[in-house]
Design an enzyme around this catalytic site. Sequence first.
Site, PDB file in Angstrom:
ATOM      1  N   CYS A 125      -3.603  -3.245   4.275  1.00  0.00           N
ATOM      2  CA  CYS A 125      -2.739  -4.344   4.745  1.00  0.00           C
ATOM      3  C   CYS A 125      -3.173  -5.701   4.213  1.00  0.00           C
ATOM      4  O   CYS A 125      -2.538  -6.714   4.509  1.00  0.00           O
ATOM      5  CB  CYS A 125      -2.718  -4.394   6.265  1.00  0.00           C
ATOM      6  SG  CYS A 125      -2.056  -2.915   7.003  1.00  0.00           S
ATOM      7  N   GLU A 143       0.848  -1.193   0.000  1.00  0.00           N
ATOM      8  CA  GLU A 143       0.000   0.000   0.000  1.00  0.00           C
ATOM      9  C   GLU A 143       0.878   1.235   0.000  1.00  0.00           C
ATOM     10  O   GLU A 143       0.398   2.352   0.172  1.00  0.00           O
ATOM     11  CB  GLU A 143      -0.940  -0.009   1.198  1.00  0.00           C
ATOM     12  CG  GLU A 143      -0.264  -0.118   2.535  1.00  0.00           C
ATOM     13  CD  GLU A 143      -1.260  -0.101   3.674  1.00  0.00           C
ATOM     14  OE1 GLU A 143      -1.927   0.926   3.831  1.00  0.00           O
ATOM     15  OE2 GLU A 143      -1.359  -1.103   4.396  1.00  0.00           O
ATOM     16  N   HIS A 179      -3.010 -10.081  12.382  1.00  0.00           N
ATOM     17  CA  HIS A 179      -2.400  -8.876  11.833  1.00  0.00           C
ATOM     18  C   HIS A 179      -1.975  -8.035  13.046  1.00  0.00           C
ATOM     19  O   HIS A 179      -2.767  -7.836  13.970  1.00  0.00           O
ATOM     20  CB  HIS A 179      -3.442  -8.132  10.972  1.00  0.00           C
ATOM     21  CG  HIS A 179      -3.003  -6.776  10.553  1.00  0.00           C
ATOM     22  ND1 HIS A 179      -1.856  -6.564   9.830  1.00  0.00           N
ATOM     23  CD2 HIS A 179      -3.545  -5.545  10.767  1.00  0.00           C
ATOM     24  CE1 HIS A 179      -1.717  -5.269   9.612  1.00  0.00           C
ATOM     25  NE2 HIS A 179      -2.724  -4.623  10.176  1.00  0.00           N
TER      26      HIS A 179
HETATM   27  P1  HMG Z   1      -3.641   6.739  21.506  1.00  0.00           P
HETATM   28  O1  HMG Z   1      -5.005   7.296  21.442  1.00  0.00           O
HETATM   29  O2  HMG Z   1      -2.548   7.725  21.650  1.00  0.00           O
HETATM   30  O3  HMG Z   1      -3.470   5.688  22.659  1.00  0.00           O
HETATM   31  O4  HMG Z   1      -3.341   5.912  20.192  1.00  0.00           O
HETATM   32  P2  HMG Z   1      -4.505   5.263  23.814  1.00  0.00           P
HETATM   33  O5  HMG Z   1      -4.806   6.422  24.652  1.00  0.00           O
HETATM   34  O6  HMG Z   1      -5.622   4.491  23.181  1.00  0.00           O
HETATM   35  O7  HMG Z   1      -3.552   4.280  24.626  1.00  0.00           O
HETATM   36  C1  HMG Z   1      -3.065   3.109  24.062  1.00  0.00           C
HETATM   37  C2  HMG Z   1      -2.950   2.076  25.164  1.00  0.00           C
HETATM   38  O8  HMG Z   1      -1.893   2.470  26.043  1.00  0.00           O
HETATM   39  C3  HMG Z   1      -4.210   1.955  26.025  1.00  0.00           C
HETATM   40  O9  HMG Z   1      -4.352   0.580  26.327  1.00  0.00           O
HETATM   41  C4  HMG Z   1      -3.840   2.736  27.281  1.00  0.00           C
HETATM   42  O10 HMG Z   1      -4.548   2.316  28.434  1.00  0.00           O
HETATM   43  C5  HMG Z   1      -2.376   2.424  27.398  1.00  0.00           C
HETATM   44  P3  HMG Z   1      -5.782  -0.129  26.057  1.00  0.00           P
HETATM   45  O11 HMG Z   1      -6.784   0.640  26.830  1.00  0.00           O
HETATM   46  O12 HMG Z   1      -6.008   0.009  24.551  1.00  0.00           O
HETATM   47  O13 HMG Z   1      -5.585  -1.535  26.499  1.00  0.00           O
HETATM   48  N1  HMG Z   1      -1.615   3.428  28.165  1.00  0.00           N
HETATM   49  C6  HMG Z   1      -0.635   3.115  29.022  1.00  0.00           C
HETATM   50  N2  HMG Z   1      -0.107   1.917  29.396  1.00  0.00           N
HETATM   51  C7  HMG Z   1       0.905   1.935  30.299  1.00  0.00           C
HETATM   52  N3  HMG Z   1       1.397   3.090  30.845  1.00  0.00           N
HETATM   53  C8  HMG Z   1       0.904   4.297  30.508  1.00  0.00           C
HETATM   54  C9  HMG Z   1      -0.168   4.341  29.552  1.00  0.00           C
HETATM   55  N4  HMG Z   1      -0.877   5.348  28.991  1.00  0.00           N
HETATM   56  C10 HMG Z   1      -1.773   4.785  28.158  1.00  0.00           C
HETATM   57  N5  HMG Z   1       1.407   5.409  31.036  1.00  0.00           N
HETATM   58  C11 HMG Z   1      -3.795   4.241  18.547  1.00  0.00           C
HETATM   59  C12 HMG Z   1      -3.479   4.516  20.007  1.00  0.00           C
HETATM   60  C13 HMG Z   1      -3.671   2.740  18.274  1.00  0.00           C
HETATM   61  C14 HMG Z   1      -5.209   4.715  18.238  1.00  0.00           C
HETATM   62  C15 HMG Z   1      -2.788   5.032  17.659  1.00  0.00           C
HETATM   63  O14 HMG Z   1      -1.481   4.584  17.920  1.00  0.00           O
HETATM   64  C16 HMG Z   1      -3.067   4.913  16.182  1.00  0.00           C
HETATM   65  O15 HMG Z   1      -3.900   5.626  15.631  1.00  0.00           O
HETATM   66  N6  HMG Z   1      -2.317   3.984  15.456  1.00  0.00           N
HETATM   67  C17 HMG Z   1      -2.515   3.796  14.023  1.00  0.00           C
HETATM   68  C18 HMG Z   1      -3.780   3.033  13.688  1.00  0.00           C
HETATM   69  C19 HMG Z   1      -3.706   1.565  14.017  1.00  0.00           C
HETATM   70  O16 HMG Z   1      -2.654   0.977  14.166  1.00  0.00           O
HETATM   71  N7  HMG Z   1      -4.895   0.912  14.060  1.00  0.00           N
HETATM   72  C20 HMG Z   1      -4.968  -0.504  14.310  1.00  0.00           C
HETATM   73  C21 HMG Z   1      -6.233  -1.139  13.717  1.00  0.00           C
HETATM   74  S1  HMG Z   1      -6.382  -0.767  11.973  1.00  0.00           S
HETATM   75  C22 HMG Z   1      -5.208  -1.813  11.228  1.00  0.00           C
HETATM   76  O17 HMG Z   1      -4.701  -2.706  11.842  1.00  0.00           O
HETATM   77  C23 HMG Z   1      -4.870  -1.533   9.800  1.00  0.00           C
HETATM   78  C24 HMG Z   1      -3.532  -0.859   9.602  1.00  0.00           C
HETATM   79  O18 HMG Z   1      -2.498  -1.814   9.791  1.00  0.00           O
HETATM   80  C25 HMG Z   1      -3.469  -0.238   8.207  1.00  0.00           C
HETATM   81  C26 HMG Z   1      -3.870  -1.037   6.989  1.00  0.00           C
HETATM   82  O19 HMG Z   1      -4.729  -1.902   6.967  1.00  0.00           O
HETATM   83  O20 HMG Z   1      -3.334  -0.683   5.946  1.00  0.00           O
HETATM   84  C27 HMG Z   1      -3.281   0.272  10.570  1.00  0.00           C
END
Ligand code: HMG
Length: 404
Positions: free
Chosen positions: A118, A86, A246
Amino acid sequence: MKDQDLSIGIDALAIAVPEGFVELADLAVARGVPPAKYVEGLGVRRMAVAKPHEDPVALAADASRRLFRTADVDPSSIGLVVVGTETAVDHSKPVAAYLHGLLGLPSRCRVYEAKHACFGGTAGLLTAMDWIASGSARGRSALVVCTDIARYALGSAGEPTQGAGAVALLVTSSPRLLALEPGVTGSYARDVADFWRPLYKKDAVVDGHLSVQCYLDALAGAYDAWEETSREVGQDPDDVVRRCYHVPYGKLARKAHRHLAALRGFADAEADASFDIEVAPSLRFPSEVGNVYTGSLYLALASLLDAEAEQLEGGRVGLFSYGSGCCAEYFAGRVQPGAGPFTEKLALGAPLAARKRLELPEYEAIRRGDVEADQRPAAATDDAGALERVAFLGVDSDRRVYRA
Ligand code: HMG
């Protein structure tokens, strides 16, 4: 004649990663975030960072060459090449065409690129299986290469979930690693705006929390379809000893495993109890590299086989592929007798050992120079990495030039 009774699957695989990586703890400090959020909260330790010469073509060629070398594959046996990506380098000319030249593949060969976020690599793998099952292969093998550079904007929530790398898979009718099950797969699709990359942007755009929900919904839909098909053909869907997902970041594999367990009628505690055995061995390579988009599921599979191929011989592995937008597939494969010693010969993790840690300013300079570097004159390139690796040198009259 159709070859439906053949055992079709992944004969061999190899990975390629950029030479540099960033420690997620370093990135967290620079972004004013507690390191535990990235390392434990997201479950990622390092992310691979590609320099300009390590473009998706160069990574794909390195992974394929490594595959040919370690698995003793004769390039003249290849009759189909599908590249899932991609983050392609051209709107028209596919990565597969560059690969065909760089690898010296036969002219009697079908080569093209598959795109669906992906999911593109899995689309290629499923097509390769059908190509063999239909009889079109006529004794030849398919090369399926997943290659990507995952980029989000600097300082964005997606930044710690970047990565880069390629996974090359050889698909044959006598697989030495994993026999797949043609016709027994579960598909799921839905038009969603969770993650995309407009033609005018190099960085992906994402609705992060929505993307997680879409991923989990797709897992439920694909698994349901697979389970139903499995039962129809007399297979037991619970006959699975390991599960690869994935892995955009490790924590999502844990959430996926819980979600799947709930669908199968198990509580979170039971899912967590089986996680270390069923899923954790597949997460070591992804935690070293980050998201490699199309290659992510297969990097997880490589990690699993590297850790446990010998003890898994005869065991069945469940596989979940997700591509934003979205399309997903659940399917399974059985680890083949002899996969243990063969995997040792493949030395799947070796490319991870030969890497260099990048300081944050170095990483940011690479990222900021991305667009410009893509258009640099080939003749002026002075940094193209190790000589034994394929490198993108730059452009000459809008033609991409590679060091083979
Ligand atoms: P965010 O909003 O900054 O993070 O982004 P958050 O607030 O959701 O926190 C993440 C986790 O860290 C949470 O755990 C928190 O509790 C924890 P959860 O509640 O989820 O179990 N946390 C802590 N842990 C320990 N100590 C601390 C602490 N603070 C918080 N101090 C997000 C997270 C994944 C949304 C962001 O990184 C993002 O947008 N990433 C890109 C999108 C992505 O990877 N999506 C995955 C699904 S889509 C997919 O897989 C397709 C893809 O590969 C693309 C394709 O298909 O081409 C992406």
